[in-house]
Design an enzyme around this catalytic site. Sequence first.
Site, PDB file in Angstrom:
ATOM      1  N   ASP A  89       0.845  -1.193   0.000  1.00  0.00           N
ATOM      2  CA  ASP A  89       0.000   0.000   0.000  1.00  0.00           C
ATOM      3  C   ASP A  89       0.880   1.242   0.000  1.00  0.00           C
ATOM      4  O   ASP A  89       2.037   1.200   0.444  1.00  0.00           O
ATOM      5  CB  ASP A  89      -0.952   0.002   1.197  1.00  0.00           C
ATOM      6  N   GLU A 152      -0.169  -0.826   5.853  1.00  0.00           N
ATOM      7  CA  GLU A 152       0.883  -0.309   6.726  1.00  0.00           C
ATOM      8  C   GLU A 152       0.794   1.200   6.878  1.00  0.00           C
ATOM      9  O   GLU A 152       1.106   1.750   7.925  1.00  0.00           O
ATOM     10  CB  GLU A 152       2.254  -0.706   6.166  1.00  0.00           C
TER      11      GLU A 152
END
Length: 253
Positions: A89, A152
């Site tokens: 991400d 994250e």
Amino acid sequence: MEINWTKEVEARKEALLEDLFTILKVDSVRDDAKATPEMPVGPGPKEALEAFLQIGERDGFITKNVGNLAGHIEYGAGEELMGVFGHVDVVPTGTGWDTDPFEPVIKDNRVYARGSSDDKGPSMAAYYAIKIIRDLGLPVSKRVRMIIGTDEESGWQCMDHYLQHEELPDFGFSPDADFPIINGEKGNQSLYVRFRNDVAGGKNQLISFDAGLRENMVPQDATVIFTSSEADKIQTALEAFLATHPVKATLST
């Protein structure tokens, strides 16, 4: 056996860049507006996770998708498990790009794209390190598991979910900061500040303050709207500040 690691990496440079570009082209910013039970943090992170796992499967590694929030690529054998923690991400792109942030380009020997350094690039480098060890037939005494997260940059749903369903590594590191190795990261704290919008005896009044795209990003710009009867004084103070700080600012009335 003496190994020229630079030579081994150079021999796989084009393949590494091709796989990296595959991941970089995925817009994997978390998108709660499009989240579903099958796409817990939106379609982009899920697509990037699947693309990374497909690369591992193509190369003959053991792979596993854990609830479309995380996954792993595993190699080796042994009682101990070493974790390599990466994530696919990325934070929002913001403004100021010279090129499309999801169309990676190479300039002056550097890859430019959102996620090229945090954390798709380092994660792919770590994956290829595992692959080179496997290709060279080097002995390993532990299982090595490349663990890939999808959240994250926001709420860490990926690791919360992964550790609820999978084995906790005995030790590990994260290729998500300065070379050569990181085995821990500093904590962070979010502060929510509330204050009165009138200061200086009512001469100035704050109407609004807006800055940044995410809590974990350094704000690229900020906009403040206020009323004041001391515009000239504020302009002088702003110019003095700009003279000693590497930022740009303008005051409009």
